[in-house]
Write a protein that holds these residues in place. Structure first.
Motif, PDB file in Angstrom:
ATOM      1  N   TYR A  46       0.987  -1.210  -0.054  1.00  0.00           N
ATOM      2  CA  TYR A  46       0.185   0.158   0.083  1.00  0.00           C
ATOM      3  C   TYR A  46       0.794   1.257   0.061  1.00  0.00           C
ATOM      4  CZ  TYR A  46      -3.919  -2.796   1.767  1.00  0.00           C
ATOM      5  OH  TYR A  46      -5.045  -3.617   1.700  1.00  0.00           O
ATOM      6  N   GLN A  48       0.848   4.526   2.051  1.00  0.00           N
ATOM      7  CA  GLN A  48       0.087   5.109   3.278  1.00  0.00           C
ATOM      8  C   GLN A  48       0.677   6.529   3.290  1.00  0.00           C
ATOM      9  OE1 GLN A  48      -2.319   3.749   5.293  1.00  0.00           O
ATOM     10  NE2 GLN A  48      -2.822   2.546   3.256  1.00  0.00           N
ATOM     11  N   ARG A 164     -15.908  -8.091  -3.855  1.00  0.00           N
ATOM     12  CA  ARG A 164     -15.179  -7.257  -2.760  1.00  0.00           C
ATOM     13  C   ARG A 164     -14.159  -8.249  -2.080  1.00  0.00           C
ATOM     14  NH1 ARG A 164     -12.682  -3.615  -1.112  1.00  0.00           N
ATOM     15  NH2 ARG A 164     -13.352  -1.891   0.344  1.00  0.00           N
ATOM     16  N   LYS A 167     -13.101 -12.649   3.541  1.00  0.00           N
ATOM     17  CA  LYS A 167     -12.379 -13.252   4.951  1.00  0.00           C
ATOM     18  C   LYS A 167     -13.072 -14.371   5.351  1.00  0.00           C
ATOM     19  CE  LYS A 167     -10.785  -8.274   5.484  1.00  0.00           C
ATOM     20  NZ  LYS A 167     -10.824  -7.145   6.276  1.00  0.00           N
ATOM     21  N   GLY A 208     -16.939  -3.112   9.077  1.00  0.00           N
ATOM     22  CA  GLY A 208     -16.962  -1.912   7.941  1.00  0.00           C
ATOM     23  C   GLY A 208     -18.235  -1.232   8.244  1.00  0.00           C
ATOM     24  N   HIS A 459     -12.171  -3.138  14.711  1.00  0.00           N
ATOM     25  CA  HIS A 459     -13.297  -3.881  15.529  1.00  0.00           C
ATOM     26  C   HIS A 459     -14.088  -3.112  16.295  1.00  0.00           C
ATOM     27  CE1 HIS A 459     -11.318  -8.238  14.664  1.00  0.00           C
ATOM     28  NE2 HIS A 459     -11.342  -7.516  13.611  1.00  0.00           N
TER      29      HIS A 459
HETATM   30  C1  HEM Z   1      -3.486   0.877   6.775  1.00  0.00           C
HETATM   31  C2  HEM Z   1      -4.130   0.355   5.842  1.00  0.00           C
HETATM   32  C3  HEM Z   1      -5.275  -0.102   5.790  1.00  0.00           C
HETATM   33  C4  HEM Z   1      -6.396  -0.023   5.014  1.00  0.00           C
HETATM   34  C5  HEM Z   1      -6.243   0.839   3.576  1.00  0.00           C
HETATM   35  C6  HEM Z   1      -7.557  -0.729   5.090  1.00  0.00           C
HETATM   36  C7  HEM Z   1      -8.826  -0.710   4.420  1.00  0.00           C
HETATM   37  C8  HEM Z   1      -9.848  -1.235   5.023  1.00  0.00           C
HETATM   38  C9  HEM Z   1     -10.933  -1.188   4.500  1.00  0.00           C
HETATM   39  C10 HEM Z   1     -11.290  -0.222   3.197  1.00  0.00           C
HETATM   40  C11 HEM Z   1     -11.864  -1.814   5.005  1.00  0.00           C
HETATM   41  C12 HEM Z   1     -13.478  -1.755   4.714  1.00  0.00           C
HETATM   42  C13 HEM Z   1     -13.944  -3.069   3.915  1.00  0.00           C
HETATM   43  C14 HEM Z   1     -15.333  -3.103   3.718  1.00  0.00           C
HETATM   44  O1  HEM Z   1     -16.142  -2.885   4.583  1.00  0.00           O
HETATM   45  O2  HEM Z   1     -15.601  -3.647   2.571  1.00  0.00           O
HETATM   46  C15 HEM Z   1     -11.177  -2.529   6.113  1.00  0.00           C
HETATM   47  C16 HEM Z   1     -11.867  -3.462   7.093  1.00  0.00           C
HETATM   48  C17 HEM Z   1     -10.783  -3.844   7.734  1.00  0.00           C
HETATM   49  N1  HEM Z   1      -9.567  -4.111   7.911  1.00  0.00           N
HETATM   50 FE1  HEM Z   1      -8.380  -2.801   7.194  1.00  0.00          FE
HETATM   51  N2  HEM Z   1      -7.058  -1.251   6.174  1.00  0.00           N
HETATM   52  C18 HEM Z   1      -5.839  -1.001   7.044  1.00  0.00           C
HETATM   53  C19 HEM Z   1      -5.145  -1.612   7.828  1.00  0.00           C
HETATM   54  C20 HEM Z   1      -5.689  -2.629   8.634  1.00  0.00           C
HETATM   55  C21 HEM Z   1      -5.093  -3.010   9.794  1.00  0.00           C
HETATM   56  C22 HEM Z   1      -3.830  -2.462  10.231  1.00  0.00           C
HETATM   57  C23 HEM Z   1      -5.747  -4.043  10.349  1.00  0.00           C
HETATM   58  C24 HEM Z   1      -5.540  -4.908  11.438  1.00  0.00           C
HETATM   59  C25 HEM Z   1      -5.319  -4.179  12.780  1.00  0.00           C
HETATM   60  C26 HEM Z   1      -7.026  -4.397   9.524  1.00  0.00           C
HETATM   61  C27 HEM Z   1      -7.987  -5.164   9.684  1.00  0.00           C
HETATM   62  C28 HEM Z   1      -9.418  -4.909   8.811  1.00  0.00           C
HETATM   63  C29 HEM Z   1     -10.565  -5.603   9.552  1.00  0.00           C
HETATM   64  C30 HEM Z   1     -10.566  -6.671  10.755  1.00  0.00           C
HETATM   65  C31 HEM Z   1     -11.582  -5.009   8.620  1.00  0.00           C
HETATM   66  C32 HEM Z   1     -13.041  -5.221   9.055  1.00  0.00           C
HETATM   67  C33 HEM Z   1     -13.509  -6.742   8.989  1.00  0.00           C
HETATM   68  C34 HEM Z   1     -14.203  -6.658   7.520  1.00  0.00           C
HETATM   69  O3  HEM Z   1     -15.603  -5.996   7.542  1.00  0.00           O
HETATM   70  O4  HEM Z   1     -13.744  -7.252   6.733  1.00  0.00           O
HETATM   71  N3  HEM Z   1      -6.898  -3.198   8.450  1.00  0.00           N
HETATM   72  N4  HEM Z   1      -9.869  -1.998   6.024  1.00  0.00           N
END
Ligand code: HEM
Ligand code: SF4
Lengths: 544, 112
Positions: A46, A48, A164, A167, A208, A459
């Motif tokens: 990415y 950032q 999309r 997981k 989300g 979360h």
């Molecule tokens: C730093 C860059 C990151 C970006 C650009 C990013 C982007 C996103 C986006 C856009 C979503 C929403 C997806 C959706 O609702 O369709 C999401 C959900 C999620 N991300 Fe990230 N994220 C990042 C970092 C992280 C980190 C560091 C973690 C863990 C600590 C993480 C874990 C998750 C989880 C668990 C979800 C929600 C579960 C889900 O609905 O799939 N992400 N992320």
């Protein structure tokens, strides 16, 4: 531990070579950023706020000391000396240079690791129970099945461009330590009345901007049919998922719009066809994988007496170790949540130390948890003291597993370009406010989770207390919600009222905790009291 | 005022347009008026910058200050790792007010 066969290794090596070529073409200008971006994302890279960020997959959160040390050496050689463990059991490096990435990926490949499918609209790293293979309460080890799913989903041609991201989480115990109800697909191993092994299948959970709890679409699918059934689930989604609107493109929206029974009916129809294609692996292939997860040779007749004369050690044993299925063993959680620290961050030296401890005391096994901690799964109880001493020296002995300071926090506005507000400083202030270990223990289990925007990587929807950073007229503001859970009793937290400043939200959390302490009945956690008495008393205490 | 920012292609470092090149330091940024998009296009094509974009900023006593907190954090560095912050002194929480003595300057008004 699963070891790559020649096919696995060849696939990963080929991808490293491809990506090296793509990076060279980007750096020479042959490729524009628009052309390059989807390619780098497919390799976990990415761009950032301050640098490139590389997300490395840790399949179902399991790794060995050799792999852990490689992560440490990459942190040292290419990052600024840190790795950041995430809620998806992965690791992120926050300070990566594009020109270094081919070399980093090549080094990862030498220890059977990669960053493939850690981004993009594909099936992401399969997550699992960090206590898999060790927990006293499990029906079976979920990891062979997670590995089977990993192989099936890696480069799956039909599922590389899903509507999309997708997981999947797999567990083998009654207690849910992997948030399966909040995944696109959640799988829980179980046995039917005849003793046959299979899975309960949940679909359509997620966080989300539109949090939803997954629905059970099948109470039991025989293990031998797992892959073809999951393939059918994906096919229905791939065909009918909402590609027209990114905010409605997750499978949870499809399942919600169709209704779970209708979605399940379509899956059954598709499965009737898929089943005939010979997709499910022969028993021999499953046996090949399962053999690599055979339990280690646990010693017998080990002592179970622990010298508890040191109060600090005794507290740590009580808080950070869990029951192991083998007598004389324990599961150790190494907290990455020191007071005032960055949740999930570990220095290269700490990463190396954990690798050393795993090699020496835990059959060379390490797990990453979705709450951003690290686990040594198979430790002899008689070694706990030596482990604790080593952890104390490295600043890794915080005895706060599942307590109010064991906070999940996403990178937020300190690192993430999508963020509205910072998450980490809020976590730091809360851990400082509740630093007193006696007070934390008295409060008991309290899961506090912080996201810097509505994407909910931290979360917050599933926090007993959840905090969401929002942008209010250009300033950081924090919404507080109560009542979420990611465990067997999964629920979605509800926003309690108007938002707060950074300091205001810390005060509000403290008022909520004190209200709980005043109202709780014996044995009740914060979540239980909240569920029993409702929001009103908390609201009165917070908003006055 | 409007200033132009982006990231270095190879390193990912945050950079600011100085009028003749790119600097790691926010306070080297100059007002690009309406010329930002054109400069961005040329510089991106020449690979001297990646993902450039124009932002609103305010001329303060210290120098140009981005209007949005996200860009102030980009300029300062992460607030939680002082050792990694390039400009920890940047007041990231303060939405910049226009510097008094410049407030009435016609060029400033036009650039806003
Ligand atoms: C730093 C860059 C990151 C970006 C650009 C990013 C982007 C996103 C986006 C856009 C979503 C929403 C997806 C959706 O609702 O369709 C999401 C959900 C999620 N991300 Fe990230 N994220 C990042 C970092 C992280 C980190 C560091 C973690 C863990 C600590 C993480 C874990 C998750 C989880 C668990 C979800 C929600 C579960 C889900 O609905 O799939 N992400 N992320
Ligand atoms: S929740 Fe938002 S701010 Fe936090 S890491 Fe995810 S996208 Fe970034």
């Amino acid at each position: 531990m699963y070891r790559y066969d020649t096919y696995d290794q060849a696939l990963v090596d080929a991808r490293v070579a491809d990506f090296g070529d793509q990076v060279a073409r980007r750096l020479s200008g042959e490729m524009s950023e628009d052309q390059f971006k989807p390619l780098r994302l497919m390799n976990g890279l990415y761009l950032q706020l301050h640098a490139y960020m590389l997300r490395v997959a840790i399949p179902y959160g399991t790794l060995d000391s050799r792999q852990m040390r490689m992560l440490g050496s990459i942190a040292r050689d290419y990052d600024r000396g840190y790795g950041h463990f995430t809620t998806r059991q992965n690791l992120q490096f926050n300070w990566i240079k594009l020109e270094d990435t081919p070399e980093i990926l090549a080094r990862l490949a030498t220890v059977e690791m990669h960053a493939i499918q850690t981004s993009g609209n594909c099936i992401r790293n399969i997550s699992s129970d960090q206590y898999a293979g060790a927990a006293a309460d499990e029906v079976g080890d979920p990891r062979p099945w997670a590995e089977l799913l990993r192989q099936w989903s890696s480069f799956h041609p039909e599922f590389s461009y899903l509507p999309r991201k997708f997981k999947i989480a797999v567990i083998g115990a009654e207690q849910d330590r992997a948030a399966i109800q909040l995944h696109d697909i959640g799988l829980q191993m179980r046995r039917d009345d005849a003793g046959e092994l299979g899975f309960r299948v949940l679909v359509g959970g997620g966080m989300g901007r539109t949090p939803m709890i997954g629905s059970v679409i099948r109470d039991f699918i025989p293990a031998a049919d797992l892959l073809s059934y999951v393939e059918a689930c994906l096919r229905v989604y791939n065909r009918y998922g909402r590609r027209d609107n990114i905010y409605k493109a997750r499978i949870k929206i499809l399942v919600h719009e169709l209704g779970a029974p209708e979605y399940a009916r379509q899956v059954e129809e598709e499965w009737a066809h898929v089943k005939t294609l010979g997709l499910d692996p022969p028993q021999a292939e499953y046996d090949r994988i399962a053999a690599q997860f055979a339990p280690p040779a646990f010693a017998e007749g080990l002592p179970t007496e622990i010298d508890r004369s040191d109060a600090g050690f005794a507290h740590w044993v009580d808080q950070n170790t869990a029951a192991h299925k083998a007598a004389g063993y324990a599961i150790v959680t190494v907290s990455l949540k020191p007071t005032g620290g960055i949740p999930g961050d570990a220095t290269a030296d700490q990463i190396d130390l954990i690798a050393d401890l795993a090699e020496r005391y835990s059959f060379d096994e390490i797990r990453i948890t979705h709450s951003q901690n690290v686990v040594l799964p198979h430790v002899q109880q008689q070694d706990l003291r030596a482990i604790w001493d080593a952890l104390v020296a490295a600043g890794l002995a915080t005895a706060n597993l599942d307590l109010v300071t064991d906070i999940i926090a996403c990178p937020g506005l300190d690192y993430c370009s999508l963020a509205n507000a910072r998450s980490i400083p809020v976590a730091q202030k809360i851990t400082e406010r509740f630093a007193d270990p006696d007070r934390q223990r008295d409060i008991g289990e309290l899961k506090l989770k912080i996201s810097g925007c509505i994407n909910a990587c931290g979360h917050h929807h599933a926090g007993h207390i959840g905090i969401l950073g929002v942008d209010r007229k250009g300033e950081e503001n924090y919404q507080l919600s109560f009542g979420g859970s990611a465990a067997e009793d999964t629920s979605i937290a509800k926003i309690i009222g108007p938002g707060f400043s950074e300091d205001g939200v810390v005060d509000a959390v403290e008022k909520a905790v004190e209200t709980y302490r005043g109202l709780r009945e014996p044995g009740e956690r914060f979540l239980d009291t909240y569920r029993r008495v409702g929001l009103q008393p908390f609201k009165a205490a917070i908003y006055g | 005022m409007k200033i132009l920012t982006g990231q270095n292609l190879a390193s990912g470092d945050v950079v600011w347009w100085t009028g003749s090149g790119w600097s790691l330091h926010l306070f080297d940024a100059v007002d690009v008026g309406e010329t930002g998009a054109a400069i961005a296009a040329t510089e991106e094509k020449a690979l001297r910058v990646n993902v450039p974009y124009v932002i609103d900023a305010v001329q303060t006593a210290d120098g140009p200050m981005p209007a949005h907190i996200k860009d102030r954090i980009r300029a300062a560095g992460p607030t939680v790792h002082p050792a990694f912050a390039i400009h920890p002194e940047i007041p990231i929480l303060k939405t910049p007010a226009r510097h008094q003595s410049n407030a009435d300057a016609p060029s400033e008004v036009k650039a806003n």
